[in-house]
Design an enzyme around this catalytic site. Sequence first.
Site, PDB file in Angstrom:
ATOM      1  N   ASP A   8       0.868  -1.175   0.000  1.00  0.00           N
ATOM      2  CA  ASP A   8       0.000   0.000   0.000  1.00  0.00           C
ATOM      3  C   ASP A   8       0.906   1.226   0.000  1.00  0.00           C
ATOM      4  O   ASP A   8       2.130   1.102  -0.205  1.00  0.00           O
ATOM      5  CB  ASP A   8      -0.980  -0.040   1.200  1.00  0.00           C
ATOM      6  CG  ASP A   8      -0.303   0.165   2.548  1.00  0.00           C
ATOM      7  OD1 ASP A   8       0.951   0.262   2.596  1.00  0.00           O
ATOM      8  OD2 ASP A   8      -1.012   0.238   3.564  1.00  0.00           O
ATOM      9  N   HIS A   9       0.325   2.401   0.233  1.00  0.00           N
ATOM     10  CA  HIS A   9       1.132   3.631   0.222  1.00  0.00           C
ATOM     11  C   HIS A   9       2.201   3.612   1.313  1.00  0.00           C
ATOM     12  O   HIS A   9       3.285   4.149   1.133  1.00  0.00           O
ATOM     13  CB  HIS A   9       0.212   4.851   0.389  1.00  0.00           C
ATOM     14  CG  HIS A   9      -0.688   4.757   1.586  1.00  0.00           C
ATOM     15  ND1 HIS A   9      -1.762   3.881   1.627  1.00  0.00           N
ATOM     16  CD2 HIS A   9      -0.661   5.381   2.785  1.00  0.00           C
ATOM     17  CE1 HIS A   9      -2.369   3.990   2.806  1.00  0.00           C
ATOM     18  NE2 HIS A   9      -1.718   4.889   3.527  1.00  0.00           N
ATOM     19  N   CYS A  65       3.308  -3.093   3.981  1.00  0.00           N
ATOM     20  CA  CYS A  65       2.408  -1.995   4.336  1.00  0.00           C
ATOM     21  C   CYS A  65       3.121  -1.197   5.439  1.00  0.00           C
ATOM     22  O   CYS A  65       4.325  -1.370   5.627  1.00  0.00           O
ATOM     23  CB  CYS A  65       1.019  -2.488   4.760  1.00  0.00           C
ATOM     24  SG  CYS A  65       0.970  -3.524   6.230  1.00  0.00           S
ATOM     25  N   THR A  67       3.038  -1.227   8.828  1.00  0.00           N
ATOM     26  CA  THR A  67       3.613  -2.076   9.880  1.00  0.00           C
ATOM     27  C   THR A  67       3.870  -3.503   9.408  1.00  0.00           C
ATOM     28  O   THR A  67       4.607  -4.233  10.069  1.00  0.00           O
ATOM     29  CB  THR A  67       2.624  -2.186  11.059  1.00  0.00           C
ATOM     30  OG1 THR A  67       1.388  -2.710  10.539  1.00  0.00           O
ATOM     31  CG2 THR A  67       2.399  -0.832  11.719  1.00  0.00           C
ATOM     32  N   ILE A  69       1.463  -5.560   9.542  1.00  0.00           N
ATOM     33  CA  ILE A  69       0.441  -6.335  10.276  1.00  0.00           C
ATOM     34  C   ILE A  69      -0.787  -6.585   9.396  1.00  0.00           C
ATOM     35  O   ILE A  69      -1.276  -7.714   9.285  1.00  0.00           O
ATOM     36  CB  ILE A  69       0.046  -5.611  11.585  1.00  0.00           C
ATOM     37  CG1 ILE A  69       1.242  -5.542  12.536  1.00  0.00           C
ATOM     38  CG2 ILE A  69      -1.122  -6.331  12.256  1.00  0.00           C
ATOM     39  CD1 ILE A  69       1.018  -4.640  13.757  1.00  0.00           C
ATOM     40  N   GLY A  70      -1.302  -5.536   8.779  1.00  0.00           N
ATOM     41  CA  GLY A  70      -2.501  -5.693   7.962  1.00  0.00           C
ATOM     42  C   GLY A  70      -2.286  -6.667   6.816  1.00  0.00           C
ATOM     43  O   GLY A  70      -3.128  -7.540   6.560  1.00  0.00           O
ATOM     44  N   MET A  71      -1.157  -6.548   6.150  1.00  0.00           N
ATOM     45  CA  MET A  71      -0.863  -7.446   5.023  1.00  0.00           C
ATOM     46  C   MET A  71      -0.764  -8.899   5.492  1.00  0.00           C
ATOM     47  O   MET A  71      -1.191  -9.823   4.784  1.00  0.00           O
ATOM     48  CB  MET A  71       0.438  -7.034   4.332  1.00  0.00           C
ATOM     49  CG  MET A  71       0.355  -5.752   3.536  1.00  0.00           C
ATOM     50  SD  MET A  71      -0.795  -5.901   2.133  1.00  0.00           S
ATOM     51  CE  MET A  71      -0.237  -4.514   1.124  1.00  0.00           C
ATOM     52  N   HIS A  98      12.272 -22.905   9.044  1.00  0.00           N
ATOM     53  CA  HIS A  98      11.305 -23.623   9.878  1.00  0.00           C
ATOM     54  C   HIS A  98       9.876 -23.545   9.345  1.00  0.00           C
ATOM     55  O   HIS A  98       9.123 -24.501   9.473  1.00  0.00           O
ATOM     56  CB  HIS A  98      11.317 -23.074  11.308  1.00  0.00           C
ATOM     57  CG  HIS A  98      12.553 -23.454  12.073  1.00  0.00           C
ATOM     58  ND1 HIS A  98      12.658 -23.320  13.439  1.00  0.00           N
ATOM     59  CD2 HIS A  98      13.750 -23.947  11.656  1.00  0.00           C
ATOM     60  CE1 HIS A  98      13.861 -23.725  13.839  1.00  0.00           C
ATOM     61  NE2 HIS A  98      14.550 -24.101  12.778  1.00  0.00           N
ATOM     62  N   ARG A 132      11.037 -32.394  10.966  1.00  0.00           N
ATOM     63  CA  ARG A 132       9.982 -32.094  11.949  1.00  0.00           C
ATOM     64  C   ARG A 132       9.223 -30.818  11.581  1.00  0.00           C
ATOM     65  O   ARG A 132       8.046 -30.659  11.929  1.00  0.00           O
ATOM     66  CB  ARG A 132      10.558 -31.998  13.364  1.00  0.00           C
ATOM     67  CG  ARG A 132      11.474 -30.804  13.599  1.00  0.00           C
ATOM     68  CD  ARG A 132      12.135 -30.860  14.968  1.00  0.00           C
ATOM     69  NE  ARG A 132      12.869 -29.663  15.298  1.00  0.00           N
ATOM     70  CZ  ARG A 132      14.078 -29.348  14.829  1.00  0.00           C
ATOM     71  NH1 ARG A 132      14.683 -30.174  13.985  1.00  0.00           N
ATOM     72  NH2 ARG A 132      14.689 -28.242  15.195  1.00  0.00           N
ATOM     73  N   HIS A 133       9.887 -29.942  10.848  1.00  0.00           N
ATOM     74  CA  HIS A 133       9.199 -28.702  10.449  1.00  0.00           C
ATOM     75  C   HIS A 133       8.133 -28.989   9.388  1.00  0.00           C
ATOM     76  O   HIS A 133       7.101 -28.330   9.355  1.00  0.00           O
ATOM     77  CB  HIS A 133      10.218 -27.671   9.952  1.00  0.00           C
ATOM     78  CG  HIS A 133      11.255 -27.372  10.980  1.00  0.00           C
ATOM     79  ND1 HIS A 133      10.936 -26.801  12.198  1.00  0.00           N
ATOM     80  CD2 HIS A 133      12.591 -27.619  11.006  1.00  0.00           C
ATOM     81  CE1 HIS A 133      12.038 -26.694  12.925  1.00  0.00           C
ATOM     82  NE2 HIS A 133      13.054 -27.187  12.225  1.00  0.00           N
TER      83      HIS A 133
HETATM   84  C1  RB5 Z   1      -1.985   2.634   6.483  1.00  0.00           C
HETATM   85  O1  RB5 Z   1      -2.022   3.866   7.098  1.00  0.00           O
HETATM   86  C2  RB5 Z   1      -1.617   1.548   7.475  1.00  0.00           C
HETATM   87  O2  RB5 Z   1      -2.696   1.304   8.323  1.00  0.00           O
HETATM   88  C3  RB5 Z   1      -1.189   0.289   6.760  1.00  0.00           C
HETATM   89  O3  RB5 Z   1      -0.113   0.584   5.931  1.00  0.00           O
HETATM   90  C4  RB5 Z   1      -0.726  -0.870   7.616  1.00  0.00           C
HETATM   91  O4  RB5 Z   1       0.208  -0.472   8.552  1.00  0.00           O
HETATM   92  C5  RB5 Z   1      -1.796  -1.710   8.174  1.00  0.00           C
HETATM   93  O5  RB5 Z   1      -1.559  -2.693   8.877  1.00  0.00           O
END
Ligand code: RB5
Length: 150
Positions: A8-9, A65, A67, A69-71, A98, A132-133
């Site tokens: 993303d951006h 992205c 963080t 996390i979202g991806m 692993h 095992r993995h």
């Molecule tokens: C976008 O502002 C941000 O929420 C996204 O890039 C990402 O970090 C989501 O997990």
Amino acid sequence: MLFAIGSDHGGLELKNAIKKLLEERGISYVDCGTDNGDSVDYPDYGEKVARKVSGGEVESGILVCGTGIGMSIVANKFPHVRAALVTDTFMARMAKEHNNANILVLGGRVLNEQQACDIVATWLDASFEGGRHQWRLDKIAAIEKQLCQQ
Ligand code: RB5
């Protein structure tokens, strides 16, 4: 070897740096976007890459992205996807040795370009250890299969 890459951006700058690294290594890739800094929704780009990995159209994927996390959340919804959110080279090596991660996920607001390229290079150079993995991955695949039948 064909990869898919997307961001993303929040991950665009890092994605561009990673594309350069893939090119230097002669790795072909499909860039699933985004292409500019306009604000977009990460699930749209995570889906594009994860669908290609899940369906076997590409061998592996890289998602970025803000963080990571979202991806990661999006990508791990897809069957056969093992997406790993990685923040250092130790995790990058483990993600391959692993977990046999087939999508590497990075945070564009967490890592600088050098850190990200070191992580990608480590993940590319590592090999799955099997044994095992593999049994553990088989267990994950069995859970996935069961859930998909519901
Ligand atoms: C976008 O502002 C941000 O929420 C996204 O890039 C990402 O970090 C989501 O997990």
